[in-house]
Design a protein around this motif. Structure first.
Motif, short mmCIF file in Angstrom:
data_model
loop_
_atom_site.label_atom_id
_atom_site.label_comp_id
_atom_site.label_asym_id
_atom_site.label_seq_id
_atom_site.Cartn_x
_atom_site.Cartn_y
_atom_site.Cartn_z
N ASP A 23 0.59 -5.13 -8.18
CA ASP A 23 -0.42 -5.27 -7.12
C ASP A 23 -0.14 -4.34 -5.94
O ASP A 23 -0.26 -4.71 -4.78
CB ASP A 23 -0.48 -6.72 -6.65
CG ASP A 23 -1.76 -7.01 -5.87
OD1 ASP A 23 -2.76 -6.28 -6.06
OD2 ASP A 23 -1.75 -7.95 -5.06
N GLN A 59 -4.65 4.22 0.50
CA GLN A 59 -5.96 3.69 0.13
C GLN A 59 -6.89 4.87 -0.13
O GLN A 59 -6.80 5.91 0.52
CB GLN A 59 -6.54 2.78 1.22
CG GLN A 59 -6.71 3.42 2.58
CD GLN A 59 -7.25 2.44 3.61
OE1 GLN A 59 -8.11 2.77 4.41
NE2 GLN A 59 -6.74 1.21 3.59
N GLN A 85 1.36 -0.29 -1.16
CA GLN A 85 1.79 -0.87 0.11
C GLN A 85 3.30 -0.76 0.26
O GLN A 85 4.05 -1.28 -0.58
CB GLN A 85 1.39 -2.35 0.19
CG GLN A 85 -0.11 -2.60 0.04
CD GLN A 85 -0.42 -4.08 -0.04
OE1 GLN A 85 0.23 -4.89 0.63
NE2 GLN A 85 -1.39 -4.44 -0.85
N THR A 88 -12.58 3.44 1.38
CA THR A 88 -12.27 2.08 0.95
C THR A 88 -11.40 1.43 2.02
O THR A 88 -10.83 2.11 2.86
CB THR A 88 -11.54 2.05 -0.40
OG1 THR A 88 -10.29 2.74 -0.27
CG2 THR A 88 -12.37 2.72 -1.49
N GLU A 89 -11.32 0.11 1.97
CA GLU A 89 -10.57 -0.61 3.00
C GLU A 89 -9.26 -1.18 2.51
O GLU A 89 -8.35 -1.44 3.29
CB GLU A 89 -11.45 -1.75 3.56
CG GLU A 89 -12.72 -1.27 4.25
CD GLU A 89 -13.55 -2.41 4.78
OE1 GLU A 89 -13.15 -3.58 4.55
OE2 GLU A 89 -14.59 -2.16 5.42
N ASN A 90 -9.14 -1.40 1.21
CA ASN A 90 -7.94 -2.05 0.67
C ASN A 90 -6.88 -1.03 0.26
O ASN A 90 -7.20 -0.01 -0.35
CB ASN A 90 -8.31 -2.92 -0.53
CG ASN A 90 -9.28 -4.02 -0.15
OD1 ASN A 90 -9.20 -4.58 0.95
ND2 ASN A 90 -10.21 -4.33 -1.05
N ASP A 91 -5.63 -1.34 0.56
CA ASP A 91 -4.51 -0.49 0.15
C ASP A 91 -4.27 -0.62 -1.35
O ASP A 91 -4.20 -1.73 -1.89
CB ASP A 91 -3.23 -0.88 0.89
CG ASP A 91 -3.23 -0.39 2.33
OD1 ASP A 91 -4.01 0.53 2.63
OD2 ASP A 91 -2.45 -0.93 3.14
#
Length: 580
Positions: free
Chosen positions: A541, A341, A351, A345-348
């Protein structure tokens, strides 16, 4: 501000010379009113022309000495300020070169440009003024007070009441001005940001007829800068009237009290004239203080911004720590449960990515826009570090490798082919500075750009405009690829670097890459670029959803089939060997 002032250390002797000649000039100026008082009391009032002539000549000679001292002081002050600015800019630029992408997210380009230009210039001017004007002003005030007390301490005692109040007032104004001018510099950042963005996107602005919108956007930012600057200058302008009010009041007190002392024969006219002269010098010096306050306020604000750059903790990646690479990298790349990430920021973005790329193989990466393909690429040369998991190159964790040496064996062609102002050859030699002409030509031939370069009027010595503005998209991409190939990398990263090429040129390019002894990663949206790869990775994604060869994915992957059919239709599907 102390961090910035350390850049003055190499010039201590030159500063000493500047201060010496300043003191010569100052001492002469302070001694002249004293001589004038003697000329009035012993020469003019006694009608002694020889006394007036003798000390008049002394004053003339001293004036010449003061003039020479002022010229030499200016010379050395200029040398110090220019050298100081040169060293500071050099260190700032070198510091910026060590920044990781994380730091660039924190400090935008427009702000860095302002700090390396406008803020450094503010400090440069302050250094010059300190040695020429700012240091002179307080010394003149102190010297004038001392000389006035020597002549008549009772007449001059009023200065002990007024000067401390004025100094407290000046200190408060400096603190106030620092905050105001700091906001001004921040608004300069904003203006530079909008201006830079506008100039870079001028073609698009004209194509979409957005001139009026951009004008309005710039005017908003420009007006903000104007208002902030006006507020700062208006606040600082209050300084001068306050100083003049108190100093002129002190002159009136001296004249009133001095008149009574002259009539009672307790004081001489020459002494009163000299004291008034000293107070006038203090007043004229205070007239410079508003200018000095603005200079120091701006300098302190600029210094804080510069020191923010100089004191930023270097990212571990950019410290070039880690094990030295004793041998050439073979090119085996392994991702083990890698997640990533971006800072703050908080979102990967990625993954749990896991795959292996063996040496001398080619890996094609497909996926939709925003799937995380470029982010994956940036982890291999450690432009960013993984958030979780491990990346191994030749079975060694890249976080334990020396980042500079690691990048030295990686050829990276970013999504946007970036070229620099200069000749074509100079741009290519960024890949390997000591490359021979033959190596340059070979890399250009493999990148399918050699013949195009020779068609230019000056061949490899042809000038490239800023960011390659005078080249087509395909020409820029092929030059960027040639620059990476010239490095003879162990790992080659091509981030959608053939998007502007026609199929024939692209096929020749991909075929020529087989001559290089390296592991090749290529991000692409085109099946034609991926069809002959040893392995194809499909990212969706932020996740690795499919991997395999062209043939195996056509049999097992619905997503790959959908991509293939969208580009080739549903006719008979060729195998990889028959494709091209």
């Amino acid at each position: 501000m102390m961090k910035s002032l350390t850049f003055l250390k190499p010039y201590r002797l030159t500063m000493g010379a500047a201060i010496f000649f300043l003191l010569v000039e100052l001492i002469v100026e302070l001694y002249q009113p004293y001589i004038l008082s003697k000329i009035i009391d012993k020469g003019i009032l006694n009608n002694d022309l020889s006394y007036v002539t003798k000390w008049g000549l002394v004053m003339l000679v001293l004036s010449v000495v003061a003039f020479i001292g002022g010229v030499l002081n200016t010379f050395y002050s200029t040398h110090v300020s220019q050298s100081f600015a040169f060293g500071l800019r050099k260190s700032l630029f070198e510091k910026v070169q060590t920044f990781s992408f994380t730091t660039f997210n924190f400090l935008p380009t427009s702000s860095l440009i302002t700090r390396l230009t406008n803020d450094v210039t503010q400090l440069q001017n302050t250094v010059f003024m300190s040695l020429r004007i700012i240091l002179r002003a307080p010394l003149m005030v102190v010297g004038s007070v001392v000389m006035a007390l020597i002549l008549d301490w009772k007449l001059s005692f009023v200065l002990f009441f007024i000067l401390p109040l004025l100094f407290f007032f000046l200190n408060w104004m400096v603190q106030k001005g620092r905050e105001l001018f700091k906001r001004v510099q921040e608004n300069v950042d904003s203006v530079n940001s909008v201006l830079r963005e506008n100039l870079m996107g001028m073609k698009l602005i004209k194509a979409f007829v957005r001139n009026d919108f951009e004008d309005e956007r710039f005017q908003v930012i420009n007006n903000n800068l104007k208002r902030k600057t006006a507020t700062a200058l208006k606040t600082m302008e209050v300084t001068m009237p306050v100083l003049l009010l108190f100093m002129n009041a002190s002159i009136l007190v001296v004249l009133w009290y001095g008149n009574s002392k002259v009539h009672s024969n307790q004081s001489n006219i020459g002494e009163i004239v000299a004291i008034v002269n000293y107070i006038s010098r203090i007043t004229s010096t205070f007239s410079v203080f508003s200018f000095i306050i603005m200079a120091f306020s701006r300098a302190r604000a600029s210094s804080e911004r510069i020191e923010e750059v100089l004191t930023i903790e270097e990212d571990f990646i950019e410290k070039n720590e880690g094990n030295k690479l004793r041998n050439r990298i073979e090119g085996k790349v392994q991702f083990h449960d890698v997640s990533f990430q971006y800072p703050n920021t908080e979102n990967d973005v990625l993954q749990d990515i896991s795959f292996v790329a063996y040496p001398k193989t080619s890996i094609a990466i497909l996926g939709s826009t925003g799937a995380g393909k470029t982010s994956l690429f940036q982890l291999i040369p450690r432009l960013y570090d993984v958030s979780e998991g491990t990346i191994l190159i030749d079975d060694q964790d890249i976080r334990k490798m020396n980042s500079k040496e690691l990048r030295g064996q990686i050829g990276y062609v970013p999504q946007e082919a970036l070229l620099f102002t200069g000749t074509i050859k100079e741009n290519l030699l960024m890949g390997r500075e000591n490359a021979s002409d033959e190596d340059v030509y070979t890399a250009a031939k493999h990148a399918q750009i050699h013949e195009t370069i020779l068609s230019f009027p000056n061949g490899y010595e042809s000038k490239i405009g800023q960011k390659g503005v005078n080249l087509s998209g395909g020409q820029k991409q092929r030059l960027a690829i040639a620059r990476a190939l010239l490095r003879k990398p162990s790992i080659l990263l091509l981030d959608d670097s053939t998007s502007a090429l026609d199929l024939k040129t692209e096929a020749k390019l991909i075929q020529s890459l087989k001559e290089y002894d390296c592991t090749i990663f290529i991000i692409t949206q085109k099946i034609s670029s991926a069809i002959n790869a040893d392995k194809i990775l499909i990212i969706d994604d932020g996740c690795l959803v499919e991997e395999g060869t062209h043939d195996s994915l056509l049999e097992s992957s619905k997503l790959y089939k959908a991509i293939y059919y969208s580009q080739y239709g549903r006719e008979e599907i060729p195998n990889a060997k028959g494709a091209n």
